[in-house]
Enzyme design. Sequence first.
Site, PDB file in Angstrom:
ATOM      1  N   LYS A  24      38.399  32.545  39.855  1.00 38.11           N
ATOM      2  CA  LYS A  24      37.725  33.205  38.725  1.00 38.11           C
ATOM      3  C   LYS A  24      36.692  32.233  38.143  1.00 38.11           C
ATOM      4  O   LYS A  24      36.496  31.149  38.687  1.00 38.11           O
ATOM      5  CB  LYS A  24      38.754  33.601  37.655  1.00 38.11           C
ATOM      6  CG  LYS A  24      40.097  34.067  38.217  1.00 38.11           C
ATOM      7  CD  LYS A  24      40.048  35.344  39.035  1.00 38.11           C
ATOM      8  CE  LYS A  24      41.461  35.731  39.456  1.00 38.11           C
ATOM      9  NZ  LYS A  24      41.578  36.854  40.345  1.00 38.11           N
TER      10      LYS A  24
HETATM   11  C1  LIG Z   1      43.313  37.070  40.390  1.00 38.04           C
HETATM   12  C2  LIG Z   1      43.860  38.321  39.884  1.00 38.04           C
HETATM   13  C3  LIG Z   1      45.171  38.413  39.399  1.00 38.04           C
HETATM   14  C4  LIG Z   1      46.159  37.288  39.505  1.00 38.04           C
HETATM   15  O1  LIG Z   1      45.775  36.171  38.781  1.00 38.04           O
HETATM   16  P1  LIG Z   1      46.632  34.817  38.899  1.00 38.04           P
HETATM   17  O2  LIG Z   1      46.178  34.001  37.741  1.00 38.04           O
HETATM   18  O3  LIG Z   1      46.293  34.205  40.219  1.00 38.04           O
HETATM   19  O4  LIG Z   1      48.066  35.198  38.803  1.00 38.04           O
HETATM   20  C5  LIG Z   1      45.589  39.622  38.848  1.00 38.04           C
HETATM   21  N1  LIG Z   1      44.772  40.689  38.793  1.00 38.04           N
HETATM   22  C6  LIG Z   1      43.511  40.647  39.269  1.00 38.04           C
HETATM   23  C7  LIG Z   1      42.632  41.842  39.152  1.00 38.04           C
HETATM   24  C8  LIG Z   1      43.024  39.466  39.848  1.00 38.04           C
HETATM   25  O5  LIG Z   1      41.777  39.445  40.347  1.00 38.04           O
END
Ligand SMILES: *Cc1c(COP(=O)(O)O)cnc(C)c1O
Length: 382
Positions: free
Chosen positions: A189
């Site tokens: 992200k």
């Molecule tokens: C990356 C992501 C997650 C999970 O995030 P983490 O911090 O890795 O647990 C959940 N939902 C969406 C839409 C994502 O893109």
Amino acid sequence: MSSTVPAVPQIPVMIPWLGEEEAAAAAEAVRSGWVAQGPRVAAFERAFADHLGVPHAVAVSSCTTALHLALIGAGVGPGDEVVVPSLSFIATANAVTYVGAVPVFADVDPADGNLTADTVAAALTDRTRAVVVVDQGGVPVDLDAVRALAEPRGITVVEDAACAAGSVYRGRPAGATAQIAAYSFHPRKLLTTGEGGMVTCQDGDLAARLRRLREHGMSVSAADRHAAGGGMVVETYDEIGFNHRMTDIQAAVGLVQLGKLPAMVERRRALAARYRELLGPLADGLVADPAHGTGNFQSCWLLLPEGAPDRTEVLARLAAAGVSARRGIMAAHLEAPYKGTARVPLPATELITGRSLILPLFHTLTEAQQDRVVAALREAIG
Ligand SMILES: *Cc1c(COP(=O)(O)O)cnc(C)c1O
């Protein structure tokens, strides 16, 4: 014997924007001797809440654990159904399964990959307890439209804003107006703490419960007990909680990263705009801002045009040209745990997951590299 080495240097899909300031902040946390959840987590929560303009932010270990707590907070449990997009990272559906509820997959808008009031309506039953909307790839979902459908029926809308720190929905940061929202700080992200997440909400009692649930259900946090002088405060455990805590080392990094978030978004949007110019007619398939907001281009995805070769073939040709693209967003209903569970047709989901790819986009991407990506893509598509 050497393994195969690419003939040309690879352009990666993503590089986190980390630097000396984050390294120094992490080192300072280590030197302080307070490395578990403590003052830096509290400061990061306050800063994140202020950034969004929400009253409460509760830091956790990931967005997956944020969603887990959000669903418990929304009162979801065994026997309930939760409408989710299949077109999402599998954690969205898994969080529903963790609380003993059933994820019911709804289709998405083919233009931006997000749930709409219409696609959610098609998946509602009298067992629906919640809807998890996702800001897919950082594109803000039309939250108000889904709330207008769900809330009169007593259904809570949780926003999975994992990808959307820095995106804007109707003039406010994405997730800021949701009853409950969950964010990710994974390096894929924009803002990263290595691993990490945040739950935000409007209600103070809910925030207090989420704080207890992330820490074994303790009535007084370990940090507060320590600050009060060890044995002075005796905690109780009123329900079963979890260890979903963030560390102070992560929060120290997060505080620095939060200050860089506007620059991250600006840079990514500028690079995405340049892709749009360079791609010519191919840009028709490039993800764009919806009418109700602006995205952060967490994922810069492109739907391959009709008549293009198979996506696997396109990705292989790009890799051979030194461009590391990725298949587009996954669809949970095509993976083993959820195979055969889709109740309604998911044509847009299947189109996007099968025919899209994610282009390299990171802060140090040069114009020359972008030119190379687009040339390789043209060549690969033929
Ligand atoms: C990356 C992501 C997650 C999970 O995030 P983490 O911090 O890795 O647990 C959940 N939902 C969406 C839409 C994502 O893109």
